[in-house]
Design a protein around this motif. Sequence first.
Motif, PDB file in Angstrom:
ATOM      1  N   VAL A  61       2.435 -71.300   2.445  1.00  0.00           N
ATOM      2  CA  VAL A  61       2.152 -71.317   3.885  1.00  0.00           C
ATOM      3  C   VAL A  61       2.714 -70.036   4.485  1.00  0.00           C
ATOM      4  O   VAL A  61       3.926 -69.808   4.484  1.00  0.00           O
ATOM      5  CB  VAL A  61       2.770 -72.552   4.569  1.00  0.00           C
ATOM      6  CG1 VAL A  61       2.511 -72.517   6.074  1.00  0.00           C
ATOM      7  CG2 VAL A  61       2.219 -73.831   3.956  1.00  0.00           C
ATOM      8  N   ARG A  83       3.318 -67.239   7.613  1.00  0.00           N
ATOM      9  CA  ARG A  83       3.812 -67.349   8.984  1.00  0.00           C
ATOM     10  C   ARG A  83       3.605 -66.039   9.709  1.00  0.00           C
ATOM     11  O   ARG A  83       3.822 -64.969   9.137  1.00  0.00           O
ATOM     12  CB  ARG A  83       5.296 -67.739   8.958  1.00  0.00           C
ATOM     13  CG  ARG A  83       6.038 -67.610  10.287  1.00  0.00           C
ATOM     14  CD  ARG A  83       7.517 -67.725  10.039  1.00  0.00           C
ATOM     15  NE  ARG A  83       8.301 -67.426  11.225  1.00  0.00           N
ATOM     16  CZ  ARG A  83       8.920 -68.328  11.964  1.00  0.00           C
ATOM     17  NH1 ARG A  83       8.840 -69.592  11.628  1.00  0.00           N
ATOM     18  NH2 ARG A  83       9.628 -67.981  13.023  1.00  0.00           N
ATOM     19  N   GLN A 126       1.137 -70.809  11.489  1.00  0.00           N
ATOM     20  CA  GLN A 126       1.270 -71.037  10.057  1.00  0.00           C
ATOM     21  C   GLN A 126      -0.123 -71.266   9.474  1.00  0.00           C
ATOM     22  O   GLN A 126      -0.889 -72.070  10.007  1.00  0.00           O
ATOM     23  CB  GLN A 126       2.171 -72.238   9.780  1.00  0.00           C
ATOM     24  CG  GLN A 126       3.611 -72.035  10.241  1.00  0.00           C
ATOM     25  CD  GLN A 126       4.462 -73.259  10.047  1.00  0.00           C
ATOM     26  OE1 GLN A 126       3.957 -74.378  10.026  1.00  0.00           O
ATOM     27  NE2 GLN A 126       5.771 -73.074   9.925  1.00  0.00           N
TER      28      GLN A 126
END
Length: 361
Positions: free
Chosen positions: A104, A106, A151
Amino acid sequence: MNWDWDKLQKQQQGRRGGGSSTPPGFEDFNQQFEKFKRIRFPGWKLVLLAVVILWLISGVYIVEPGEVGVVKRFGEYQTMTSPGPHYHIPYPVESAVTLNVERVRRMEFGFRSINRSRSVPFQQGQTRKVTDESLMLTGDENIVSVQFIVQYQIKNARNYLFNVFDQEGTIKNAAQAAMREVIGKSNIDRALTTGKQEIQVATRQLMQEILDLYSTGIRVENVQMQNVHPPDAVVDAFKDVASAREDKSRFINEAEAYRNDILPKARGQAARIINAAEAYREAKVRRSEGDASRFLSVLREYRKAKDVTRTRLYLETMEEVLAQPDADKVILSNEALKQSLPYLPLERVKPGGGKTTNKTQ
Protein backbone atom coordinates in the motif's frame (compact mmCIF):
# COMPACT_ATOMS: atom_id res chain seq x y z
CA MET A 1 54.43 -7.90 -27.66
CA ASN A 2 56.89 -5.01 -27.05
CA TRP A 3 58.74 -3.13 -29.75
CA ASP A 4 62.57 -3.09 -29.60
CA TRP A 5 62.90 0.67 -29.30
CA ASP A 6 66.57 0.64 -28.24
CA LYS A 7 67.59 -1.21 -31.37
CA LEU A 8 65.56 1.09 -33.54
CA GLN A 9 67.09 4.16 -31.93
CA LYS A 10 70.63 2.82 -32.56
CA GLN A 11 69.85 2.10 -36.18
CA GLN A 12 68.42 5.57 -36.62
CA GLN A 13 71.46 7.16 -35.02
CA GLY A 14 73.80 5.13 -37.31
CA ARG A 15 71.90 6.20 -40.37
CA ARG A 16 72.01 9.83 -39.29
CA GLY A 17 75.74 9.61 -38.80
CA GLY A 18 76.14 8.23 -42.35
CA GLY A 19 74.34 11.24 -43.72
CA SER A 20 71.47 9.23 -45.26
CA SER A 21 68.27 11.19 -45.96
CA THR A 22 65.97 8.06 -45.97
CA PRO A 23 63.29 8.09 -43.21
CA PRO A 24 64.77 6.11 -40.32
CA GLY A 25 63.38 2.76 -39.13
CA PHE A 26 60.66 2.12 -41.72
CA GLU A 27 61.86 -1.35 -42.62
CA ASP A 28 62.41 -2.22 -38.97
CA PHE A 29 58.88 -1.16 -38.16
CA ASN A 30 57.62 -3.37 -40.94
CA GLN A 31 59.58 -6.33 -39.64
CA GLN A 32 58.29 -5.81 -36.09
CA PHE A 33 54.68 -5.63 -37.38
CA GLU A 34 55.13 -8.91 -39.29
CA LYS A 35 56.36 -10.57 -36.14
CA PHE A 36 53.29 -9.23 -34.24
CA LYS A 37 50.91 -10.71 -36.82
CA ARG A 38 52.51 -14.11 -36.43
CA ILE A 39 51.65 -14.17 -32.69
CA ARG A 40 48.51 -16.31 -31.88
CA PHE A 41 46.11 -16.00 -28.95
CA PRO A 42 44.77 -19.47 -28.12
CA GLY A 43 42.18 -18.21 -25.41
CA TRP A 44 40.09 -15.72 -27.42
CA LYS A 45 37.44 -18.34 -28.16
CA LEU A 46 37.02 -19.02 -24.44
CA VAL A 47 36.64 -15.31 -23.75
CA LEU A 48 33.98 -15.01 -26.43
CA LEU A 49 32.17 -18.08 -25.08
CA ALA A 50 32.21 -16.63 -21.54
CA VAL A 51 30.78 -13.38 -22.80
CA VAL A 52 27.97 -15.22 -24.61
CA ILE A 53 27.19 -17.30 -21.50
CA LEU A 54 27.02 -14.20 -19.29
CA TRP A 55 24.77 -12.51 -21.83
CA LEU A 56 22.40 -15.50 -21.82
CA ILE A 57 22.41 -15.71 -18.00
CA SER A 58 21.44 -12.03 -17.79
CA GLY A 59 17.96 -13.03 -18.98
CA VAL A 60 17.20 -14.85 -15.71
CA TYR A 61 15.08 -12.84 -13.27
CA ILE A 62 13.16 -13.65 -10.08
CA VAL A 63 9.75 -12.28 -9.12
CA GLU A 64 9.39 -11.99 -5.34
CA PRO A 65 6.16 -12.85 -3.45
CA GLY A 66 3.65 -10.05 -3.74
CA GLU A 67 5.17 -8.89 -7.02
CA VAL A 68 4.40 -9.37 -10.71
CA GLY A 69 6.86 -9.34 -13.55
CA VAL A 70 6.26 -7.47 -16.80
CA VAL A 71 8.33 -8.52 -19.82
CA LYS A 72 8.95 -5.98 -22.58
CA ARG A 73 10.25 -6.75 -26.06
CA PHE A 74 11.92 -3.76 -27.65
CA GLY A 75 9.98 -1.62 -25.15
CA GLU A 76 6.57 -3.12 -26.00
CA TYR A 77 4.51 -5.16 -23.55
CA GLN A 78 4.98 -8.88 -24.08
CA THR A 79 3.69 -10.85 -21.07
CA MET A 80 3.15 -10.81 -17.31
CA THR A 81 4.71 -13.33 -14.92
CA SER A 82 3.83 -14.52 -11.42
CA PRO A 83 6.18 -14.89 -8.41
CA GLY A 84 9.10 -17.27 -8.98
CA PRO A 85 12.14 -17.62 -11.28
CA HIS A 86 11.63 -16.73 -14.97
CA TYR A 87 13.64 -16.13 -18.12
CA HIS A 88 13.45 -13.61 -20.93
CA ILE A 89 15.56 -12.95 -23.99
CA PRO A 90 18.51 -10.88 -22.75
CA TYR A 91 18.84 -7.17 -23.35
CA PRO A 92 18.47 -5.40 -25.74
CA VAL A 93 15.83 -7.75 -27.16
CA GLU A 94 13.73 -8.11 -24.00
CA SER A 95 13.74 -6.65 -20.51
CA ALA A 96 11.76 -7.34 -17.33
CA VAL A 97 10.32 -5.03 -14.69
CA THR A 98 8.96 -6.21 -11.32
CA LEU A 99 6.27 -4.33 -9.41
CA ASN A 100 5.01 -4.90 -5.86
CA VAL A 101 1.22 -5.02 -6.23
CA GLU A 102 0.46 -5.84 -2.58
CA ARG A 103 2.26 -2.90 -0.96
CA VAL A 104 0.00 0.00 0.00
CA ARG A 105 1.63 3.19 -1.20
CA ARG A 106 1.12 6.56 0.47
CA MET A 107 1.05 10.11 -0.86
CA GLU A 108 0.82 13.26 1.26
CA PHE A 109 -0.97 16.47 0.34
CA GLY A 110 -0.70 19.82 2.09
CA PHE A 111 2.23 18.66 4.21
CA ARG A 112 5.38 16.55 4.07
CA SER A 113 6.71 14.30 6.79
CA ILE A 114 10.23 15.20 7.83
CA ASN A 115 12.51 12.19 7.48
CA ARG A 116 14.97 11.29 10.16
CA SER A 117 18.61 12.21 9.52
CA ARG A 118 21.82 12.56 11.46
CA SER A 119 21.62 16.34 11.56
CA VAL A 120 17.89 16.52 12.44
CA PRO A 121 16.76 14.47 15.47
CA PHE A 122 13.65 12.35 14.97
CA GLN A 123 10.36 13.68 16.33
CA GLN A 124 7.06 11.84 16.10
CA GLY A 125 4.57 13.64 13.87
CA GLN A 126 7.00 16.31 12.71
CA THR A 127 5.80 17.71 9.38
CA ARG A 128 6.36 20.60 7.01
CA LYS A 129 3.44 22.56 5.54
CA VAL A 130 2.87 22.88 1.79
CA THR A 131 0.50 25.85 1.55
CA ASP A 132 -0.03 25.68 -2.21
CA GLU A 133 -1.58 22.22 -1.88
CA SER A 134 -3.59 22.75 1.32
CA LEU A 135 -5.51 26.00 0.70
CA MET A 136 -8.93 25.32 -0.88
CA LEU A 137 -12.12 27.31 -1.53
CA THR A 138 -15.34 26.08 0.09
CA GLY A 139 -18.86 26.28 -1.24
CA ASP A 140 -19.71 29.28 0.98
CA GLU A 141 -16.69 31.22 -0.40
CA ASN A 142 -14.38 30.64 2.56
CA ILE A 143 -10.81 29.40 2.46
CA VAL A 144 -9.81 26.32 4.44
CA SER A 145 -6.50 24.52 4.80
CA VAL A 146 -6.86 20.77 4.19
CA GLN A 147 -4.07 18.28 4.83
CA PHE A 148 -4.79 14.72 3.76
CA ILE A 149 -3.14 11.49 2.64
CA VAL A 150 -4.02 9.03 -0.12
CA GLN A 151 -3.29 5.30 0.12
CA TYR A 152 -3.35 3.27 -3.09
CA GLN A 153 -2.28 -0.02 -4.66
CA ILE A 154 -1.38 -1.18 -8.15
CA LYS A 155 -4.23 -3.36 -9.42
CA ASN A 156 -3.07 -3.70 -13.07
CA ALA A 157 0.69 -3.61 -13.69
CA ARG A 158 0.34 -3.38 -17.48
CA ASN A 159 -1.89 -0.29 -17.35
CA TYR A 160 0.27 1.23 -14.64
CA LEU A 161 3.44 0.95 -16.76
CA PHE A 162 2.18 1.56 -20.29
CA ASN A 163 -0.92 3.80 -20.08
CA VAL A 164 0.50 6.57 -17.91
CA PHE A 165 3.82 8.34 -18.37
CA ASP A 166 4.03 9.97 -14.90
CA GLN A 167 2.18 7.75 -12.45
CA GLU A 168 2.83 9.77 -9.28
CA GLY A 169 2.05 13.04 -11.02
CA THR A 170 -1.23 11.62 -12.32
CA ILE A 171 -2.23 10.40 -8.84
CA LYS A 172 -1.32 13.76 -7.34
CA ASN A 173 -3.35 15.73 -9.87
CA ALA A 174 -6.35 13.40 -9.56
CA ALA A 175 -6.32 13.58 -5.75
CA GLN A 176 -6.08 17.36 -5.66
CA ALA A 177 -8.81 17.77 -8.29
CA ALA A 178 -11.16 15.39 -6.43
CA MET A 179 -10.58 16.97 -3.01
CA ARG A 180 -10.98 20.53 -4.31
CA GLU A 181 -14.22 19.62 -6.07
CA VAL A 182 -15.71 17.98 -2.96
CA ILE A 183 -14.58 20.83 -0.69
CA GLY A 184 -16.00 23.31 -3.20
CA LYS A 185 -19.44 21.74 -2.74
CA SER A 186 -19.27 21.84 1.08
CA ASN A 187 -19.48 24.75 3.50
CA ILE A 188 -16.67 25.50 5.90
CA ASP A 189 -18.53 24.38 9.04
CA ARG A 190 -19.14 20.95 7.54
CA ALA A 191 -15.49 20.63 6.50
CA LEU A 192 -14.24 21.62 9.94
CA THR A 193 -16.62 19.56 12.08
CA THR A 194 -19.11 16.84 11.21
CA GLY A 195 -18.67 16.38 7.46
CA LYS A 196 -15.14 14.97 7.34
CA GLN A 197 -16.18 11.34 6.91
CA GLU A 198 -18.54 12.14 4.03
CA ILE A 199 -15.88 14.30 2.36
CA GLN A 200 -13.32 11.48 2.57
CA VAL A 201 -15.69 8.94 1.03
CA ALA A 202 -16.79 11.29 -1.75
CA THR A 203 -13.17 12.21 -2.56
CA ARG A 204 -12.09 8.57 -2.78
CA GLN A 205 -14.95 7.69 -5.12
CA LEU A 206 -14.35 10.69 -7.40
CA MET A 207 -10.60 10.06 -7.45
CA GLN A 208 -11.15 6.41 -8.41
CA GLU A 209 -13.45 7.48 -11.25
CA ILE A 210 -10.79 9.85 -12.60
CA LEU A 211 -8.03 7.22 -12.46
CA ASP A 212 -10.26 4.58 -14.08
CA LEU A 213 -11.08 7.04 -16.86
CA TYR A 214 -7.39 7.13 -17.79
CA SER A 215 -6.91 3.34 -17.20
CA THR A 216 -4.05 3.94 -14.79
CA GLY A 217 -4.29 0.51 -13.15
CA ILE A 218 -4.46 2.09 -9.67
CA ARG A 219 -6.93 1.27 -6.88
CA VAL A 220 -7.49 3.97 -4.24
CA GLU A 221 -7.67 2.28 -0.85
CA ASN A 222 -8.31 5.24 1.42
CA VAL A 223 -8.43 9.03 1.61
CA GLN A 224 -7.87 10.35 5.12
CA MET A 225 -8.02 13.98 6.21
CA GLN A 226 -5.22 14.66 8.68
CA ASN A 227 -5.69 18.29 9.66
CA VAL A 228 -8.41 20.72 8.60
CA HIS A 229 -8.27 24.29 9.89
CA PRO A 230 -8.75 27.88 8.73
CA PRO A 231 -5.80 29.80 7.25
CA ASP A 232 -3.25 31.06 9.75
CA ALA A 233 -4.25 34.69 9.16
CA VAL A 234 -7.81 34.16 10.44
CA VAL A 235 -7.37 31.21 12.77
CA ASP A 236 -7.83 33.39 15.90
CA ALA A 237 -11.17 34.71 14.64
CA PHE A 238 -12.34 31.17 13.89
CA LYS A 239 -11.31 30.11 17.38
CA ASP A 240 -13.45 32.90 18.84
CA VAL A 241 -16.41 31.80 16.72
CA ALA A 242 -15.88 28.20 17.77
CA SER A 243 -15.71 29.24 21.43
CA ALA A 244 -18.95 31.21 21.07
CA ARG A 245 -20.64 28.19 19.51
CA GLU A 246 -19.40 25.98 22.31
CA ASP A 247 -20.72 28.46 24.88
CA LYS A 248 -24.05 28.52 23.07
CA SER A 249 -24.24 24.74 23.10
CA ARG A 250 -23.26 24.67 26.76
CA PHE A 251 -25.94 27.19 27.72
CA ILE A 252 -28.56 25.28 25.75
CA ASN A 253 -27.54 22.02 27.43
CA GLU A 254 -27.66 23.63 30.88
CA ALA A 255 -31.10 25.11 30.18
CA GLU A 256 -32.39 21.76 28.94
CA ALA A 257 -30.94 20.03 32.00
CA TYR A 258 -32.61 22.60 34.29
CA ARG A 259 -35.89 22.17 32.40
CA ASN A 260 -35.65 18.40 32.61
CA ASP A 261 -35.04 18.71 36.34
CA ILE A 262 -37.79 21.26 37.13
CA LEU A 263 -40.63 20.08 34.91
CA PRO A 264 -40.92 16.54 36.35
CA LYS A 265 -40.89 17.96 39.88
CA ALA A 266 -43.53 20.54 38.99
CA ARG A 267 -45.64 17.92 37.25
CA GLY A 268 -45.32 15.60 40.24
CA GLN A 269 -46.21 18.37 42.69
CA ALA A 270 -49.20 19.41 40.58
CA ALA A 271 -50.37 15.80 40.37
CA ARG A 272 -49.97 15.43 44.14
CA ILE A 273 -52.01 18.58 44.82
CA ILE A 274 -54.69 17.50 42.37
CA ASN A 275 -54.87 14.06 43.94
CA ALA A 276 -55.07 15.55 47.44
CA ALA A 277 -57.83 17.92 46.36
CA GLU A 278 -59.75 15.12 44.72
CA ALA A 279 -59.33 12.99 47.84
CA TYR A 280 -60.48 15.88 50.03
CA ARG A 281 -63.45 16.51 47.78
CA GLU A 282 -64.34 12.84 47.76
CA ALA A 283 -64.06 12.64 51.56
CA LYS A 284 -66.18 15.73 52.08
CA VAL A 285 -68.78 14.57 49.61
CA ARG A 286 -68.93 11.14 51.16
CA ARG A 287 -69.10 12.58 54.69
CA SER A 288 -71.78 15.04 53.65
CA GLU A 289 -73.76 12.30 52.02
CA GLY A 290 -73.32 10.18 55.15
CA ASP A 291 -74.38 13.03 57.45
CA ALA A 292 -77.39 13.74 55.26
CA SER A 293 -78.32 10.09 55.19
CA ARG A 294 -77.93 9.83 58.97
CA PHE A 295 -79.96 12.99 59.49
CA LEU A 296 -82.75 11.68 57.30
CA SER A 297 -82.75 8.37 59.13
CA VAL A 298 -82.90 10.21 62.48
CA LEU A 299 -85.65 12.42 61.13
CA ARG A 300 -87.69 9.39 60.17
CA GLU A 301 -87.24 7.90 63.64
CA TYR A 302 -88.03 11.23 65.26
CA ARG A 303 -91.29 11.46 63.39
CA LYS A 304 -92.18 7.99 64.56
CA ALA A 305 -91.33 8.58 68.27
CA LYS A 306 -90.47 12.15 69.15
CA ASP A 307 -89.92 11.74 72.92
CA VAL A 308 -87.77 8.68 72.62
CA THR A 309 -85.72 10.17 69.85
CA ARG A 310 -85.27 13.48 71.69
CA THR A 311 -84.07 11.67 74.81
CA ARG A 312 -81.68 9.51 72.82
CA LEU A 313 -80.20 12.53 71.06
CA TYR A 314 -79.73 14.28 74.40
CA LEU A 315 -77.97 11.32 75.92
CA GLU A 316 -75.69 10.85 72.92
CA THR A 317 -74.75 14.51 72.96
CA MET A 318 -73.98 14.48 76.67
CA GLU A 319 -71.93 11.31 76.25
CA GLU A 320 -69.89 13.00 73.59
CA VAL A 321 -69.35 16.13 75.67
CA LEU A 322 -68.51 14.36 78.89
CA ALA A 323 -66.15 11.98 77.17
CA GLN A 324 -63.68 14.78 76.43
CA PRO A 325 -60.53 14.19 78.58
CA ASP A 326 -59.42 17.87 78.84
CA ALA A 327 -62.45 19.14 80.77
CA ASP A 328 -62.95 19.08 84.57
CA LYS A 329 -66.58 18.41 85.23
CA VAL A 330 -68.68 18.85 88.34
CA ILE A 331 -72.13 17.33 88.15
CA LEU A 332 -74.81 18.78 90.47
CA SER A 333 -78.47 18.24 90.71
CA ASN A 334 -80.91 21.06 90.40
CA GLU A 335 -81.51 21.20 94.18
CA ALA A 336 -77.77 21.26 94.89
CA LEU A 337 -77.22 23.86 92.25
CA LYS A 338 -79.68 26.19 93.95
CA GLN A 339 -77.90 25.88 97.32
CA SER A 340 -74.26 26.20 96.02
CA LEU A 341 -72.24 29.30 95.35
CA PRO A 342 -70.59 29.99 92.01
CA TYR A 343 -66.92 28.95 91.89
CA LEU A 344 -64.37 30.79 89.78
CA PRO A 345 -61.02 28.90 89.42
CA LEU A 346 -58.64 31.88 89.48
CA GLU A 347 -55.53 29.66 89.89
CA ARG A 348 -56.04 28.35 86.38
CA VAL A 349 -56.04 31.77 84.72
CA LYS A 350 -52.94 32.13 82.54
CA PRO A 351 -50.64 35.19 83.01
CA GLY A 352 -50.98 36.26 79.37
CA GLY A 353 -54.67 36.85 79.72
CA GLY A 354 -55.65 33.39 78.57
CA LYS A 355 -57.24 30.86 80.83
CA THR A 356 -58.01 27.23 80.84
CA THR A 357 -61.46 26.14 79.99
CA ASN A 358 -63.57 24.55 82.68
CA LYS A 359 -66.99 23.18 82.05
CA THR A 360 -69.24 23.04 85.03
CA GLN A 361 -72.56 21.37 84.86
